[in-house]
Design an enzyme around this catalytic site. Sequence first.
Site, PDB file in Angstrom:
ATOM      1  N   GLU A  65      40.271 -16.919  78.367  1.00  0.00           N
ATOM      2  CA  GLU A  65      40.563 -15.870  79.351  1.00  0.00           C
ATOM      3  C   GLU A  65      40.185 -14.513  78.768  1.00  0.00           C
ATOM      4  O   GLU A  65      40.042 -14.360  77.556  1.00  0.00           O
ATOM      5  CB  GLU A  65      42.057 -15.884  79.692  1.00  0.00           C
ATOM      6  CG  GLU A  65      42.516 -17.142  80.383  1.00  0.00           C
ATOM      7  CD  GLU A  65      41.759 -17.418  81.669  1.00  0.00           C
ATOM      8  OE1 GLU A  65      41.804 -16.588  82.576  1.00  0.00           O
ATOM      9  OE2 GLU A  65      41.099 -18.465  81.760  1.00  0.00           O
ATOM     10  N   GLY A 122      38.862 -26.907  85.277  1.00  0.00           N
ATOM     11  CA  GLY A 122      37.443 -26.520  85.264  1.00  0.00           C
ATOM     12  C   GLY A 122      36.632 -27.381  86.216  1.00  0.00           C
ATOM     13  O   GLY A 122      36.821 -27.347  87.429  1.00  0.00           O
ATOM     14  N   LYS A 166      48.353 -23.484  85.791  1.00  0.00           N
ATOM     15  CA  LYS A 166      47.717 -24.704  86.309  1.00  0.00           C
ATOM     16  C   LYS A 166      48.757 -25.760  86.676  1.00  0.00           C
ATOM     17  O   LYS A 166      48.620 -26.430  87.704  1.00  0.00           O
ATOM     18  CB  LYS A 166      46.718 -25.238  85.278  1.00  0.00           C
ATOM     19  CG  LYS A 166      45.517 -24.307  85.131  1.00  0.00           C
ATOM     20  CD  LYS A 166      44.694 -24.641  83.913  1.00  0.00           C
ATOM     21  CE  LYS A 166      43.474 -23.755  83.806  1.00  0.00           C
ATOM     22  NZ  LYS A 166      42.829 -23.833  82.490  1.00  0.00           N
ATOM     23  N   GLY A 207      32.641 -18.915  76.121  1.00  0.00           N
ATOM     24  CA  GLY A 207      33.035 -18.553  77.490  1.00  0.00           C
ATOM     25  C   GLY A 207      34.219 -19.333  78.006  1.00  0.00           C
ATOM     26  O   GLY A 207      34.466 -19.378  79.216  1.00  0.00           O
TER      27      GLY A 207
HETATM   28  P1  NDP Z   1      34.617 -12.940  83.166  1.00  0.00           P
HETATM   29  O1  NDP Z   1      35.420 -11.859  82.546  1.00  0.00           O
HETATM   30  O2  NDP Z   1      33.494 -13.527  82.391  1.00  0.00           O
HETATM   31  O3  NDP Z   1      34.017 -12.463  84.585  1.00  0.00           O
HETATM   32  C1  NDP Z   1      34.671 -11.587  85.448  1.00  0.00           C
HETATM   33  C2  NDP Z   1      33.657 -10.595  85.950  1.00  0.00           C
HETATM   34  O4  NDP Z   1      34.259  -9.792  86.966  1.00  0.00           O
HETATM   35  C3  NDP Z   1      33.176  -9.657  84.839  1.00  0.00           C
HETATM   36  O5  NDP Z   1      31.786  -9.488  84.931  1.00  0.00           O
HETATM   37  C4  NDP Z   1      33.936  -8.384  85.175  1.00  0.00           C
HETATM   38  O6  NDP Z   1      33.293  -7.223  84.687  1.00  0.00           O
HETATM   39  C5  NDP Z   1      33.909  -8.425  86.677  1.00  0.00           C
HETATM   40  N1  NDP Z   1      34.838  -7.515  87.304  1.00  0.00           N
HETATM   41  C6  NDP Z   1      35.944  -6.929  86.780  1.00  0.00           C
HETATM   42  N2  NDP Z   1      36.515  -6.102  87.689  1.00  0.00           N
HETATM   43  C7  NDP Z   1      35.756  -6.170  88.799  1.00  0.00           C
HETATM   44  C8  NDP Z   1      35.806  -5.534  90.062  1.00  0.00           C
HETATM   45  N3  NDP Z   1      36.757  -4.671  90.368  1.00  0.00           N
HETATM   46  N4  NDP Z   1      34.848  -5.822  90.954  1.00  0.00           N
HETATM   47  C9  NDP Z   1      33.849  -6.680  90.679  1.00  0.00           C
HETATM   48  N5  NDP Z   1      33.737  -7.297  89.479  1.00  0.00           N
HETATM   49  C10 NDP Z   1      34.688  -7.065  88.554  1.00  0.00           C
HETATM   50  O7  NDP Z   1      35.654 -14.091  83.580  1.00  0.00           O
HETATM   51  P2  NDP Z   1      35.338 -15.621  83.837  1.00  0.00           P
HETATM   52  O8  NDP Z   1      34.089 -15.772  84.601  1.00  0.00           O
HETATM   53  O9  NDP Z   1      35.515 -16.359  82.572  1.00  0.00           O
HETATM   54  O10 NDP Z   1      36.601 -16.025  84.738  1.00  0.00           O
HETATM   55  C11 NDP Z   1      36.683 -15.631  86.079  1.00  0.00           C
HETATM   56  C12 NDP Z   1      37.873 -16.350  86.699  1.00  0.00           C
HETATM   57  O11 NDP Z   1      37.673 -17.765  86.599  1.00  0.00           O
HETATM   58  C13 NDP Z   1      39.198 -16.077  85.998  1.00  0.00           C
HETATM   59  O12 NDP Z   1      40.226 -16.132  86.935  1.00  0.00           O
HETATM   60  C14 NDP Z   1      39.337 -17.261  85.040  1.00  0.00           C
HETATM   61  O13 NDP Z   1      40.669 -17.550  84.723  1.00  0.00           O
HETATM   62  C15 NDP Z   1      38.738 -18.355  85.870  1.00  0.00           C
HETATM   63  N6  NDP Z   1      38.198 -19.495  85.154  1.00  0.00           N
HETATM   64  C16 NDP Z   1      37.387 -19.311  84.070  1.00  0.00           C
HETATM   65  C17 NDP Z   1      36.832 -20.385  83.430  1.00  0.00           C
HETATM   66  C18 NDP Z   1      35.956 -20.250  82.252  1.00  0.00           C
HETATM   67  O14 NDP Z   1      35.598 -21.269  81.663  1.00  0.00           O
HETATM   68  N7  NDP Z   1      35.561 -19.049  81.855  1.00  0.00           N
HETATM   69  C19 NDP Z   1      37.103 -21.750  83.900  1.00  0.00           C
HETATM   70  C20 NDP Z   1      37.959 -21.841  85.065  1.00  0.00           C
HETATM   71  C21 NDP Z   1      38.472 -20.736  85.648  1.00  0.00           C
HETATM   72  P3  NDP Z   1      33.800  -6.647  83.245  1.00  0.00           P
HETATM   73  O15 NDP Z   1      33.485  -7.708  82.248  1.00  0.00           O
HETATM   74  O16 NDP Z   1      33.010  -5.399  83.063  1.00  0.00           O
HETATM   75  O17 NDP Z   1      35.269  -6.409  83.374  1.00  0.00           O
HETATM   76  N1  HSE Z   2      40.710 -20.226  79.722  1.00  0.00           N
HETATM   77  C1  HSE Z   2      40.746 -21.426  80.476  1.00  0.00           C
HETATM   78  C2  HSE Z   2      40.778 -22.608  79.558  1.00  0.00           C
HETATM   79  C3  HSE Z   2      39.554 -21.491  81.371  1.00  0.00           C
HETATM   80  O1  HSE Z   2      40.462 -22.439  78.378  1.00  0.00           O
HETATM   81  O2  HSE Z   2      41.132 -23.704  79.980  1.00  0.00           O
HETATM   82  C4  HSE Z   2      39.576 -22.681  82.314  1.00  0.00           C
HETATM   83  O3  HSE Z   2      40.578 -22.536  83.268  1.00  0.00           O
END
Ligand code: NDP
Ligand code: HSE
Length: 403
Positions: free
Chosen positions: A185, A129, A200, A182
């Site tokens: 995954e 993160g 990771k 939030g």
């Molecule tokens: P979310 O599901 O909150 O956000 C993803 C967004 O992308 C959603 O709004 C989704 O819409 C949208 N989306 C889906 N398909 C498309 C498309 N074809 N075009 C454009 N937008 C699209 O995920 P996160 O923000 O939590 O995570 C994003 C990435 O970051 C992931 O790879 C995750 O593993 C990584 N990550 C997340 C962390 C966290 O704390 N959340 C920390 C570190 C990494 P819809 O919801 O309608 O599908």
């Molecule tokens: N789902 C992941 C976690 C988000 O809980 O660590 C950060 O990569």
Amino acid sequence: MVNVAILGFGTVGSGVAEVLTTNGGLIDRRVDDLVRLKYIVDVRDFPDSPYKDLFVKDFAVIENDPELDIVVETIGGAKVALDFTIRALKAGKSVVTSNKELVATHGCELLRLARDNGCSYLFEASVGGGIPILRPLGSCLAANQLEQITGILNGTTNYILTRMIRAGLTFDQALAEAQANGYAEKDPTADVDGHDACRKICILASLAFGRHVHPDQVPTQGVRGVTLADADYAASADYKIKLLGRCLRRPEGKVCAFVAPHLVSGDNPLSGVEDVFNAIAVTGNAIGDVMFYGRGAGKLPTASAVVADVIDIAKDLKKDRHNGWEEGAPDLVVSADSLVSPWYVRAQISADQARQRFGEVQLLARGGAPAGETAFLTAPMTEPEIRGKLAGLEADSLFRVLA
Ligand code: NDP
Ligand code: HSE
């Protein structure tokens, strides 16, 4: 002017927009240029968002805009995100991502594509993160031969274990909280079953040892088998149960990597890492041990790491960052069979039977243990040795111990 687009306006993407806006003045000063959010792409509509005028539905708008410099990919997964990343890089636009699934599975080819097209592919937020870990590994620790990395790499499972033990929540209640925060995954089985930690440790191993370690090569066990009974037994001897991702340098350029729950000694700083926090302990032949600690998931901590990559690229759009690794190989990753450690065993046997099978053991206690259940720590031995001693006996729990 440096123009940025965000793909995926979810937890992380919206955090990136917020940090770019809130800290816009200082970011511009640090880059010595104006860094502007020009587009946001998402499948959903956000009519009430302060950024509503920036939304576009068609990625081609970004791909074909000659003034768009940096694409932030925060969609997740390895399907549409892969397509958009390839198209962005081929169009000469640098890509920044938090998407560890994509980096762990396709990182090697995407890094090569970036280099071939005179742009960058950066992914600091994909591990830990908000914790600075990938850049320190590649630059601050560059003088070292790295020997091993051990990390609490998944915020969701660490949060679940902490909430179950400290607040007495059920697994499902604790997971629901992690989702509401939030952290989880989209499909939380990736957290619970260890796949996220696996991705990771693959990224860390690829960077540390210079060759692509693929998730399919890494034995992975999640936290489903961990019970409160195990946590109680562990606590009675000052241990905590943690899901660890580990990778170790092995002779002849081989790598050992795996993900599994461990009992971690109270003397080890990893045992004190609670809640959504992650920590990554790195051992190098010059520095010895060093540890990185911070929030491993969540909107703004993750956005902090993403925007740091944006700033790095914005400072010098055409710099060759040499942040890649070589192709992997089917025989690159070797098993952990030769790794010696004590083991935690919980089984339906008596203490005497435990001693007969396993030799000298440290018996553990917990209130309310059912008759016939025994839990203990063994002397150090390899996994084949402990499995040999278990022969014919099904352990209820079997975890490695980390001193
Ligand atoms: P979310 O599901 O909150 O956000 C993803 C967004 O992308 C959603 O709004 C989704 O819409 C949208 N989306 C889906 N398909 C498309 C498309 N074809 N075009 C454009 N937008 C699209 O995920 P996160 O923000 O939590 O995570 C994003 C990435 O970051 C992931 O790879 C995750 O593993 C990584 N990550 C997340 C962390 C966290 O704390 N959340 C920390 C570190 C990494 P819809 O919801 O309608 O599908
Ligand atoms: N789902 C992941 C976690 C988000 O809980 O660590 C950060 O990569």
